[in-house]
Motif scaffolding. Structure first.
Motif, mmCIF file in Angstrom:
data_model
loop_
_atom_site.group_PDB
_atom_site.id
_atom_site.type_symbol
_atom_site.label_atom_id
_atom_site.label_comp_id
_atom_site.label_asym_id
_atom_site.label_seq_id
_atom_site.Cartn_x
_atom_site.Cartn_y
_atom_site.Cartn_z
ATOM 1 N N ALA A 126 0.298 -22.502 -20.088
ATOM 2 C CA ALA A 126 -1.170 -22.632 -20.124
ATOM 3 C C ALA A 126 -1.849 -21.569 -19.270
ATOM 4 O O ALA A 126 -3.083 -21.572 -19.152
ATOM 5 C CB ALA A 126 -1.573 -24.022 -19.658
ATOM 6 N N GLY A 127 -1.057 -20.675 -18.680
ATOM 7 C CA GLY A 127 -1.629 -19.615 -17.846
ATOM 8 C C GLY A 127 -1.920 -20.051 -16.426
ATOM 9 O O GLY A 127 -2.556 -19.319 -15.664
ATOM 10 N N ARG A 128 -1.458 -21.229 -16.039
ATOM 11 C CA ARG A 128 -1.703 -21.745 -14.692
ATOM 12 C C ARG A 128 -0.452 -21.550 -13.841
ATOM 13 O O ARG A 128 0.224 -22.502 -13.437
ATOM 14 C CB ARG A 128 -2.101 -23.210 -14.754
ATOM 15 N N THR A 129 -0.156 -20.290 -13.562
ATOM 16 C CA THR A 129 1.070 -19.956 -12.848
ATOM 17 C C THR A 129 1.084 -20.537 -11.447
ATOM 18 O O THR A 129 2.135 -20.983 -10.955
ATOM 19 C CB THR A 129 1.251 -18.428 -12.788
ATOM 20 N N ASP A 130 -0.060 -20.558 -10.776
ATOM 21 C CA ASP A 130 -0.110 -21.108 -9.418
ATOM 22 C C ASP A 130 0.307 -22.576 -9.405
ATOM 23 O O ASP A 130 1.056 -23.012 -8.515
ATOM 24 C CB ASP A 130 -1.514 -20.956 -8.836
ATOM 25 N N GLN A 131 -0.171 -23.347 -10.394
ATOM 26 C CA GLN A 131 0.211 -24.755 -10.460
ATOM 27 C C GLN A 131 1.700 -24.904 -10.780
ATOM 28 O O GLN A 131 2.356 -25.820 -10.273
ATOM 29 C CB GLN A 131 -0.629 -25.489 -11.508
ATOM 30 N N ALA A 132 2.210 -24.011 -11.617
ATOM 31 C CA ALA A 132 3.649 -24.039 -11.908
ATOM 32 C C ALA A 132 4.458 -23.778 -10.641
ATOM 33 O O ALA A 132 5.454 -24.468 -10.366
ATOM 34 C CB ALA A 132 3.984 -23.005 -12.982
ATOM 35 N N VAL A 133 4.020 -22.796 -9.856
ATOM 36 C CA VAL A 133 4.714 -22.484 -8.601
ATOM 37 C C VAL A 133 4.645 -23.666 -7.645
ATOM 38 O O VAL A 133 5.648 -24.057 -7.028
ATOM 39 C CB VAL A 133 4.111 -21.217 -7.962
ATOM 40 N N ASP A 134 3.464 -24.273 -7.529
ATOM 41 C CA ASP A 134 3.314 -25.428 -6.631
ATOM 42 C C ASP A 134 4.217 -26.575 -7.071
ATOM 43 O O ASP A 134 4.817 -27.264 -6.233
ATOM 44 C CB ASP A 134 1.857 -25.885 -6.608
ATOM 45 N N THR A 135 4.301 -26.789 -8.391
ATOM 46 C CA THR A 135 5.169 -27.855 -8.906
ATOM 47 C C THR A 135 6.615 -27.619 -8.510
ATOM 48 O O THR A 135 7.321 -28.533 -8.056
ATOM 49 C CB THR A 135 5.053 -27.932 -10.443
ATOM 50 N N LEU A 136 7.083 -26.388 -8.678
ATOM 51 C CA LEU A 136 8.484 -26.087 -8.384
ATOM 52 C C LEU A 136 8.751 -26.074 -6.885
ATOM 53 O O LEU A 136 9.842 -26.444 -6.444
ATOM 54 C CB LEU A 136 8.869 -24.752 -9.014
ATOM 55 N N LYS A 137 7.776 -25.651 -6.091
ATOM 56 C CA LYS A 137 7.972 -25.693 -4.635
ATOM 57 C C LYS A 137 8.111 -27.137 -4.163
ATOM 58 O O LYS A 137 8.961 -27.445 -3.311
ATOM 59 C CB LYS A 137 6.804 -25.012 -3.932
ATOM 60 N N ALA A 138 7.287 -28.026 -4.721
ATOM 61 C CA ALA A 138 7.397 -29.443 -4.360
ATOM 62 C C ALA A 138 8.741 -30.009 -4.815
ATOM 63 O O ALA A 138 9.388 -30.777 -4.085
ATOM 64 C CB ALA A 138 6.246 -30.228 -4.985
ATOM 65 N N ALA A 139 9.165 -29.630 -6.020
ATOM 66 C CA ALA A 139 10.456 -30.101 -6.526
ATOM 67 C C ALA A 139 11.604 -29.569 -5.672
ATOM 68 O O ALA A 139 12.600 -30.262 -5.440
ATOM 69 C CB ALA A 139 10.630 -29.669 -7.977
ATOM 70 N N ASP A 140 11.465 -28.341 -5.185
ATOM 71 C CA ASP A 140 12.500 -27.733 -4.354
ATOM 72 C C ASP A 140 12.631 -28.470 -3.027
ATOM 73 O O ASP A 140 13.735 -28.618 -2.489
ATOM 74 C CB ASP A 140 12.160 -26.264 -4.116
ATOM 75 N N LEU A 141 11.508 -28.948 -2.513
ATOM 76 C CA LEU A 141 11.552 -29.734 -1.281
ATOM 77 C C LEU A 141 12.171 -31.110 -1.534
ATOM 78 O O LEU A 141 12.937 -31.627 -0.720
ATOM 79 C CB LEU A 141 10.136 -29.899 -0.709
ATOM 80 N N GLU A 142 11.841 -31.693 -2.678
ATOM 81 C CA GLU A 142 12.344 -33.018 -3.015
ATOM 82 C C GLU A 142 13.825 -32.992 -3.364
ATOM 83 O O GLU A 142 14.570 -33.916 -3.026
ATOM 84 C CB GLU A 142 11.553 -33.591 -4.194
ATOM 85 N N MET A 143 14.248 -31.926 -4.069
ATOM 86 C CA MET A 143 15.644 -31.821 -4.517
ATOM 87 C C MET A 143 16.207 -30.473 -4.087
ATOM 88 O O MET A 143 16.413 -29.572 -4.902
ATOM 89 C CB MET A 143 15.720 -31.984 -6.043
ATOM 90 N N PRO A 144 16.419 -30.307 -2.786
ATOM 91 C CA PRO A 144 16.878 -29.003 -2.284
ATOM 92 C C PRO A 144 18.252 -28.629 -2.851
ATOM 93 O O PRO A 144 19.037 -29.495 -3.235
ATOM 94 C CB PRO A 144 16.933 -29.212 -0.768
#
Length: 591
Positions: free
Chosen positions: A420-438
Motif C-alpha cells: 500500500a506504499g506505507r513502508t514506515d508502517q511495515a517497518v514498525d510492524t516488523l520491528k515490533a515483531a522482532d522484539l516479540e519474537m527475537p
C-alpha cells in the motif's frame, strides 16, 4: 552424573554386552577398504564397559546435546576404532552429518563400513560420501562388483545410481555409472533407466532419451520407461514423444497416471485442445471419475477459458458436497476437494481482477488445514482493494496455533502495508515483531530488505549477517548481502565468498545467478559474467537482469545485442530504475 534420556539407550546397550576384554585394535585398513575380522559374524564385538569408555561415551553424547556435533563425532569415531563396535561408527557418521561436516562424515562412514562390511547402509554411505567429495578412483569397479554379486541386482543398481548422483560433476557421474552397469545392460531395463536419469542430470538429453527407449525395448510394459520417453522426449522430439506415449497407452490402457501426465505436458506446451480431447475421452471411459472435472477445469483456466473453468468447478463442488452429505463424517476427502476447487476459483477471480469474488471464495473454505492460508490470503486481497482496516481486522481475528503462524501473520501484515506504499508502517510492524519474537530469521530478513529500500544500509547489513548466523542455509541472505556489496562496488572479496555460498545452496536461482554475473562484471570478467547473466535472464527476463546483461554485452562490443536486450527490458518494465539509470550512464537512447 545424571545421564539424560537420549544417552541412556546406547549406555544400556553397551552395558548389556557380554563382558569380555579386548586387545588393542588392529591397524586401520586402507581408506577404501571395508573388510575387518569379526569376533562373531553378524554381531557387534563384545566390549567391556570400563569407566573410561563410559566417560568418553557420555562426553560425546553430551556434546551432541549441546550442538557440538564435530566434537561428538570425533569422540564417537575414536570409540568405534578402539572398541571395533560398528554402532559407534554409525553414530559418529550421524553426528557428522548433523554438523554438516562431510569430511568427518566420510571418515566415520568408512569406519562404519570397515567394521560392518555386510551392512549395505554402511557401505552405501561410505561410497556416496566418497563420490560427493570427488574421490571416484575405483568407484566404477566397486559398484560393478556389488551389482555382479548381488542377489537383488535391481536394488544394487538403484543404490549405485543413488551413489553417483551425489557427485557434483554429473558428466563424470555418467561415466562412472556407464562402467558400473556395463555387465547388465543386455538384460536390465532398470540399468538403462538409471543411465537415462544421470544423463539428463549431466545435460545430455539425447542420451537420456536413447537410454529410455533401450529400457522400453527390454521391457515393453515398463511404465517408468514410458514416462521418461514422454518427459525427456518433449525436449528432443516432442511430436514423436507424444505419438509414442499414445501408442503405449493404446497397448496399456489402464495407466491413468500416464494419461494425466500427458495432459499436463500438453497443457504446458499450450496444446490445450489436444489436452482437453484426451480428458474428454478419459471421462467417457470413466464417467464416475469426478476428479477429471477438476483437471479439465485446470486446463481451461490455463488456457484463459475462465467461463468453462468456472462452470466445471461449480459442477465439481456440487458433486463433492453431495458426497460429503451422503458419506459418514471423515469418510471421504470431499471437504478438502471442495476447498481445492475454491482455491482455483480464487486464482481465476484474481486473474479477472475480481478481488471481491476471490475473497468470497476464500471465506467459504472450511477445510481446517487450509483455513490459515485462506485467511492470510483474504487479508492480502483486502489490502489490494485499499481496505487496510479490514485487512488488519482479518489478521487480528486469526488465532495462531504456533510460532510459525504468528510469524506469518506479522509478515503478511507488513506486506499489506508495503504494497500500500506505507513502508514506515511495515517497518514498525516488523520491528515490533522482532522484539516479540527475537532471533526469527524470516522477520529479520524482511525487516532488513525494507530498511535497505529506505537507504539504511548499515542496519540492513547488520540484519543480514544476523540472519546468516541464525540460518546458515539461507541462500537469499547470502545473496542479498553479497549483491549489495557488488552493486556498491565495495567489499568485493567478501561479496565473492557470500555469493559462492549462495550459489552452493541454490545453484539455479536466477536472482543468485544475476548477482554472480554482476560480481564477475565488476571484476572485469565479462565473458564469465555473460554466462551467468544469460542463465539468469533465460529463467527471469526481468528489467534489472536486462540492465546487467545488456551492459555486459555492451562492454564486449556486442552493441546490437545489448540494445535488443535493453529494449525487451523496457517493454516489460518501462519505469525500471536500474535499467533507465544504465541507459543514462552509457548515453544510450533506444527507439
Amino acid at each position: 552424573m545424571r545421564i539424560s534420556a537420549s544417552v541412556m539407550p546406547l549406555v544400556l546397550a553397551l552395558a548389556a554386552l557380554p563382558q569380555m576384554s579386548w586387545a588393542a585394535p588392529p591397524a586401520p585398513a586402507p581408506a577404501d577398504a571395508v573388510e575387518t575380522i569379526r569376533l562373531r559374524p553378524g554381531e557387534p564385538p563384545a566390549v567391556s564397559l570400563t569407566p573410561e569408555l563410559l566417560y568418553r561415551l557420555l562426553v560425546a553424547e553430551l556434546s551432541a546435546q549441546q550442538g557440538l556435533y564435530d566434537d561428538a563425532a570425533q569422540g564417537l569415531l575414536s570409540l568405534a576404532r578402539d572398541t571395533l563396535d560398528p554402532r559407534l561408527g554409525q553414530r559418529a557418521f550421524q553426528m557428522s552429518m548433523s554438523g554438516r561436516n562431510l569430511a568427518l562424515a566420510l571418515q566415520a562412514a568408512r569406519e562404519w563400513a570397515r567394521l560392518d562390511p555386510d551392512n549395505p547402509e554402511a557401505v552405501a554411505a561410505s561410497l556416496a560420501l566418497s563420490a560427493s567429495s570427488g574421490q571416484t578412483d575405483g568407484l566404477s569397479r566397486t559398484l560393478a562388483r556389488r551389482i555382479d554379486t548381488a542377489e537383488d541386482k535391481d536394488q544394487a543398481i538403484v543404490q549405485a545410481a543413488g551413489i553417483v548422483s551425489k557427485m557434483s560433476d554429473k558428466r563424470l557421474a555418467l561415466e562412472v555409472l556407464d562402467k558400473a552397469v556395463a555387465g547388465v545392460l543386455d538384460t536390465s531395463a532398470l540399468a538403462h533407466l538409471a543411465l537415462a536419469d544421470i544423463a539428463w542430470a549431466a545435460g545430455e538429453p539425447r542420451r537420456a532419451l536413447d537410454e529410455s527407449y533401450r529400457a522400453q525395448a527390454l521391457d515393453p510394459a515398463s511404465l517408468d520407461a514410458a514416462e521418461r520417453i514422454l518427459e525427456y522426449g518433449l525436449r528432443i522430439e516432442p511430436r514423436q514423444a507424444v505419438r509414442d506415449t499414445y501408442r503405449y497407452l493404446d497397448q496399456h490402457p489402464g495407466h491413468r497416471g500416464l494419461r494425466l501426465l500427458l495432459v499436463s505436458r500438453l497443457t504446458g506446451q499450450g496444446q490445450f485442445d489436444e489436452a482437453l480431447k484426451l480428458l474428454h475421452e478419459m471421462r467417457r471411459q470413466a464417467p464416475e471419475d469426478f476428479d477429471l472435472l477438476y483437471t479439465e477445469a485446470e486446463v481451461n483456466a490455463r488456457a484463459g477459458r475462465y467461463a468453462a473453468a468456472k462452470s466445471l468447478l461449480d459442477e465439481y463442488i456440487t458433486i463433492q458436497q453431495q458426497r460429503r452429505r451422503s458419506l459418514a463424517e471423515g469418510a471421504s476427502s470431499a471437504q478438502a476437494d471442495v476447498s481445492d476447487a475454491r482455491l482455483l476459483l480464487v486464482q481465476i477471480a484474481e486473474r479477472q481482477d475480481d478481488l471481491k469474488e476471490a475473497i468470497r471464495q476464500l471465506h467459504a473454505i472450511d477445510e481446517p488445514s487450509l483455513r490459515f492460508q485462506a485467511q492470510t490470503h483474504e487479508a492480502v486481497l483486502y489490502g489490494k482493494l485499499g481496505n487496510l482496516p479490514k485487512a488488519q481486522a482479518v489478521l487480528g481475528a486469526i488465532k495462531p496455533v504456533d510460532r510459525r503462524e504468528r510469524v506469518v501473520i506479522q509478515l503478511t501484515l507488513a506486506s499489506v502495508f508495503r504494497e500500500a506504499g506505507r513502508t514506515d508502517q511495515a517497518v514498525d510492524t516488523l520491528k515490533a515483531a522482532d522484539l516479540e519474537m527475537p532471533d526469527t530469521p524470516e522477520i529479520k530478513y524482511e525487516l532488513g530488505m525494507l530498511l535497505h529500500q529506505q537507504g539504511q544500509t548499515a542496519e540492513f547489513e547488520t540484519l543480514m549477517k544476523r540472519v546468516i548466523e541464525l540460518d546458515p542455509d539461507d541462500a537469499n541472505a547470502y545473496n542479498s548481502l553479497g549483491y549489495t556489496y557488488v552493486d556498491a562496488d565495495r567489499n568485493l572479496p567478501e561479496a565473492r565468498d557470500l555469493l559462492e555460498r549462495a550459489l552452493d545452496l541454490d545453484p539455479e536461482n536466477p536472482f543468485i545467478l544475476d548477482s554472480v554475473g554482476w560480481y564477475l562484471f565488476r571484476t572485469g570478467d565479462y565473458e564469465g559474467a555473460l554466462e551467468y547473466l544469460r542463465r539468469s535472464y533465460a529463467q527471469m527476463p526481468a528489467a534489472d537482469v536486462a540492465a546487467h546483461l545488456g551492459e555486459t554485452l555492451w562492454m564486449l562490443q556486442r552493441r546490437n545485442q545489448a540494445r535488443q536486450v535493453w529494449a525487451e527490458g523496457l517493454k516489460a518494465d518501462p519505469d525500471n530504475d536500474t535499467l533507465n539509470a544504465t541507459l543514462r550512464r552509457l548515453g544510450v537512447s533506444l527507439p
